[in-house]
Write a protein that holds these residues in place. Structure first.
Motif, PDB file in Angstrom:
ATOM      1  N   THR A  70      -5.368  79.604  26.914  1.00 19.59           N
ATOM      2  CA  THR A  70      -4.364  78.667  26.409  1.00 19.59           C
ATOM      3  C   THR A  70      -3.117  79.391  25.926  1.00 19.59           C
ATOM      4  O   THR A  70      -2.001  78.921  26.166  1.00 19.59           O
ATOM      5  CB  THR A  70      -4.958  77.833  25.266  1.00 19.59           C
TER       6      THR A  70
ATOM      7  N   LEU B 293      -0.919  80.267  28.919  1.00 23.44           N
ATOM      8  CA  LEU B 293      -0.217  79.110  29.475  1.00 23.44           C
ATOM      9  C   LEU B 293       0.903  78.649  28.551  1.00 23.44           C
ATOM     10  O   LEU B 293       2.014  78.345  29.001  1.00 23.44           O
ATOM     11  CB  LEU B 293      -1.200  77.978  29.741  1.00 23.44           C
ATOM     12  N   PHE B 294       0.625  78.577  27.258  1.00 22.88           N
ATOM     13  CA  PHE B 294       1.635  78.145  26.298  1.00 22.88           C
ATOM     14  C   PHE B 294       2.813  79.108  26.270  1.00 22.88           C
ATOM     15  O   PHE B 294       3.972  78.688  26.263  1.00 22.88           O
ATOM     16  CB  PHE B 294       1.031  78.021  24.896  1.00 22.88           C
TER      17      PHE B 294
END
Length: 67
Positions: free
Chosen positions: A2, A5-6
């Motif tokens: 995550t 991706l962030f």
């Protein structure tokens, strides 16, 4: 995953070095309070049985009409 991706989507940092630096700078602030969070989670786990009994009693009393 995550954080990768962030960081790529929102922070526009594309190299692994930039992503790791962002993760280190941003998330290390929150990990300082990890001990307090751990104590809080232990308390919640200890109260799990109480919550289960309370919710069962609540459901019996208010939804089934059983005292």
């Amino acid at each position: 995953m995550t954080i990768y991706l962030f960081t790529v989507q929102e922070e526009q940092r594309f190299s692994i070095k930039q992503i790791h630096k962002y993760a280190c700078d941003y998330y290390m602030i929150g990990f300082q309070d990890l001990a307090h969070m751990l104590v809080f989670l232990i308390v919640l786990i200890n109260y799990q049985k109480l919550f289960r009994r309370f919710s069962a009693s609540y459901l019996k009393t208010f939804y089934l009409g059983i005292a």
